[in-house]
Design an enzyme around this catalytic site. Structure first.
Site, PDB file in Angstrom:
ATOM      1  N   SER A   1       1.089  -1.155  -0.472  1.00 57.75           N
ATOM      2  CA  SER A   1       0.260   0.610   0.147  1.00 57.75           C
ATOM      3  C   SER A   1       1.137   1.059  -0.309  1.00 57.75           C
ATOM      4  O   SER A   1       1.996   1.492   0.653  1.00 57.75           O
ATOM      5  CB  SER A   1      -0.923   0.370   0.870  1.00 57.75           C
ATOM      6  OG  SER A   1      -1.965   1.418   1.289  1.00 57.75           O
ATOM      7  N   HIS A   2       0.351   2.383  -0.739  1.00 59.28           N
ATOM      8  CA  HIS A   2       0.799   3.441  -0.354  1.00 59.28           C
ATOM      9  C   HIS A   2       0.719   3.959   0.952  1.00 59.28           C
ATOM     10  O   HIS A   2       1.699   5.534   1.110  1.00 59.28           O
ATOM     11  CB  HIS A   2       0.564   5.053  -1.290  1.00 59.28           C
ATOM     12  CG  HIS A   2       0.817   4.189  -2.809  1.00 59.28           C
ATOM     13  ND1 HIS A   2       0.121   3.769  -3.707  1.00 59.28           N
ATOM     14  CD2 HIS A   2       1.176   5.546  -3.431  1.00 59.28           C
ATOM     15  CE1 HIS A   2       0.831   3.655  -4.873  1.00 59.28           C
ATOM     16  NE2 HIS A   2       1.678   4.817  -4.615  1.00 59.28           N
ATOM     17  N   SER A   3       0.805   3.430   2.337  1.00 62.16           N
ATOM     18  CA  SER A   3       0.078   4.182   3.283  1.00 62.16           C
ATOM     19  C   SER A   3       0.638   3.080   4.140  1.00 62.16           C
ATOM     20  O   SER A   3       0.327   1.659   4.364  1.00 62.16           O
ATOM     21  CB  SER A   3      -1.446   4.371   3.627  1.00 62.16           C
ATOM     22  OG  SER A   3      -1.486   4.499   5.270  1.00 62.16           O
TER      23      SER A   3
ATOM     24  N   GLY B   1       3.383   6.421  -0.600  1.00 62.71           N
ATOM     25  CA  GLY B   1       4.360   6.516  -1.441  1.00 62.71           C
ATOM     26  C   GLY B   1       4.762   4.613  -1.704  1.00 62.71           C
ATOM     27  O   GLY B   1       3.949   4.275  -0.561  1.00 62.71           O
TER      28      GLY B   1
ATOM     29  N   ASP C   1      -2.542  -1.811  -3.683  1.00 58.57           N
ATOM     30  CA  ASP C   1      -3.327  -0.918  -3.757  1.00 58.57           C
ATOM     31  C   ASP C   1      -3.642   0.221  -5.108  1.00 58.57           C
ATOM     32  O   ASP C   1      -4.645  -0.183  -6.316  1.00 58.57           O
ATOM     33  CB  ASP C   1      -3.740   0.432  -2.174  1.00 58.57           C
ATOM     34  CG  ASP C   1      -2.194   0.961  -2.815  1.00 58.57           C
ATOM     35  OD1 ASP C   1      -1.342   0.830  -3.208  1.00 58.57           O
ATOM     36  OD2 ASP C   1      -2.254   2.079  -1.262  1.00 58.57           O
TER      37      ASP C   1
END
Ligand SMILES: Nc1ncnc2c1ncn2[C@@H]1O[C@H](COP(=O)(O)OP(=O)(O)O)[C@@H](O)[C@H]1O
Ligand SMILES: Nc1ncnc2c1ncn2[C@@H]1O[C@H](COP(=O)(O)OP(=O)(O)O)[C@@H](O)[C@H]1O
Ligand SMILES: [Mg+2]
Ligand SMILES: [Mg+2]
Ligand SMILES: [Mg+2]
Ligand SMILES: [Mg+2]
Lengths: 128, 216, 128, 216
Positions: free
Chosen positions: C9-11, C43, C67
């Site tokens: 995920s970016h998070s 990112g 994601d």
């Protein structure tokens, strides 16, 4: 103002992270995380969802995104307890949580209507 | 004799007790085909209900107490069972609003509205391996017993018997709602935790009704 | 052993939360969060994804869930750098992150094969 | 004179400089149709590339340096541009592996392989409003210039000109890949940030080639 979003997840971290992620592409949209139980455990909280809907509602409508089935049950129950006027402005999107939230946030940021934001969420598929 | 405010309170207290007693069994069932929290969820919820009972006015109706249980469960359970049982008690209490004691017809009205509330909320059909598979036979049995002119106590006993049989009958099923639906065929052989807890709740109703009508 | 999962995920919060959530229904599955950049920002991190794949791989295969699109690009690049043997055991699922991860975790917990776990992830839709 | 190790190093340093200079412009473009980090992402990535250049052996080939840039960008950029440019430099460096200086054909081979790498990674087609809309006209122009027997310097200048025109031509497009695709028609009127940075990178290639062949 614009349509607001509520991110209902069984996990506080997921809800908070989805808001962080969607925020990057939607600086001005009201996005409320409603993750975890009242004490931050895994589960959903009627109070957090209700408070999230109230906070996200600026009058232009609210789209609620949920992770698993019991999150939807909690969100629907929260809707039952709203007065008719407020409830008329809230939609629960049938959309994947993360992907739907980003798409909905972009649409809301652009000033789309409630129905358009719901449609954006619901047309979001796996990562694009 | 009849089922009034005191019975409603006894029922809720007995429910909390039976849920606490069966907590780990419900956890085990939910661990097999879910996330393992059903016992904890209900224990938390009914403990919260009990904590509120002392502040209820003496002239409250059964509906008042059951509505309090509804909103408390909705706020505290944290899993699917919260909105489902919450909606059940809420719709059930609406069906008997204002009545200070419940006759057989009122008991049937309560059970029917409660079951309909669970269906309205969760959209499950009989055979989907959910709590509906305990509630639907329970309602059918209650309707039949009432049609035969049985007493409130007998109606609730028939409902509890049917709910237990219904819970047992979820074992061979594949789930189409709730977390167990992720398991596909692998849910076969496991009893649905929500159907089991529904049977416990209805058994508590029957037992407390028997006690209050025998005057204990 | 069983098929392992990597949650890209970016998070960081989302990835960690998805592991917490899926863990509830899959106690024994190796699930590795790979969220955020190297310094925890929003990112994706090639290193975190690569390390996640290595840690999740017990020999029975690894399913990677992502994601947004750039997470897929990072995951595909990580696959390029694996040796052929390891790469042959890794699949990137075309599935919504949270919903797909839960479905995949349940399948992996049941001992399903790599292809079956991918299919479980990919057939997961919005909240059920 | 020819494009060797020193040119490759100069190109990477010039790229880092132009990215730093245009950082806020790239951020602004990405804020309009993306998440606003493209300038930061590339600045972080090329700063990391530069930091590694001093440790490269004196007898390294251009391919060695460009491969180092590839792996560094992949590890540090943190956004779509990391895998995309990383794959571009990686495939490009493979196409010129072992060559100590690059003639026109080698330059074309590098650019073509780099572009193909971006396509292989991102699956974008021309007109999708991505960096491909800068790279594809650049490759076409380089092929044409090489066909006309132009020098390496001229080939790179033609590529840079075409990339700039290609970046500009993304403005009226709707995006079909990357974050801008969320915007639908609302992406119209905005230049793609990755196409813009691609034009900057190729302009740096042309300018440093001109400088190294003029012997400065
Ligand atoms: N859609 C539904 N309709 C009816 N009952 C349901 C539904 N979803 C779940 N259930 C019931 O809820 C029970 C699980 O409750 P609980 O463990 O509290 O919820 P969760 O799955 O959120 O952890 C299941 O055993 C099932 O009986
Ligand atoms: N699938 C793709 N194919 C080609 N280029 C792409 C693709 N996805 C994104 N891009 C390019 O990447 C640029 C964005 O880079 P960057 O901001 O670093 O990534 P992110 O969207 O992850 O923040 C876009 O402007 C576009 O040129
Ligand atoms: Mg449960
Ligand atoms: Mg639960
Ligand atoms: Mg960006
Ligand atoms: Mg980004």
């Amino acid at each position: 103002m614009s349509v607001g979003l509520v991110i209902v997840s069984h996990s506080e971290k997921i809800a908070d992270g989805v808001v962080d992620l969607a925020r990057q592409m939607a600086r001005d949209v009201s996005m409320q995380p409603a993750g975890g139980t009242d004490d931050g455990g895994i589960g959903t909280s009627f109070e957090r969802v209700t408070a999230g809907i109230e906070a996200a509602d600026s009058g232009d409508g609210v789209v609620v995104l949920c992770d698993l089935g019991s999150a939807i049950l909690t969100a629907e129950t929260a809707l039952d307890f709203l007065d008719d006027d407020a409830r008329a402005r809230v939609r629960i999107a049938d959309a994947p949580l993360v992907e739907g939230a980003v798409a909905a946030a972009v649409a809301a940021q652009s000033g789309d209507s409630l129905d358009e934001v719901v449609a954006a969420a619901q047309s979001a598929s796996a990562a694009s | 004799m009849a089922l009034g405010r005191d019975w409603a309170e006894s029922w809720l207290r007995a429910t909390a007790a039976t849920v606490a007693e069966h907590r780990s069994e419900l956890v085990r069932l939910d661990r097999e085909i879910g996330d393992g929290d059903h016992g904890e969820n209900l224990d938390r919820g009914f403990t919260a209900v009990i904590a509120k009972l002392d502040s209820v006015a003496a002239d409250a109706t059964p509906a008042d107490l059951l509505k309090l249980a509804a909103t408390t469960l909705i706020s505290t359970v944290g899993g699917a069972a919260g909105p489902l049982y919450g909606t059940a008690y809420l719709r059930g209490s609406t069906a008997i609003a204002g009545e200070s004691t419940l006759d057989g017809a009122a008991v049937v009205a309560f059970l029917t509205a409660a079951r309909d509330g669970i269906v309205a909320r969760g959209k499950a059909e009989p055979g989907d391996k959910t709590m509906i598979d305990a509630w639907t036979p329970a309602v059918d049995a209650a309707v039949a017993a009432n049609g035969e002119g049985r007493s409130e106590v007998e109606i609730l006993a028939a409902a509890a018997d049917a709910a237990e049989a219904g819970a047992l009958a979820t074992e061979p099923l594949v789930a189409h709602k709730g977390r167990a639906s992720y398991l596909g065929e692998r849910a076969i052989g496991h009893r649905d935790p929500g159907a089991e807890s529904s049977a416990l709740i209805l058994r508590a109703a029957a037992e407390t009704a028997a006690e209050s009508s025998s005057g204990t």
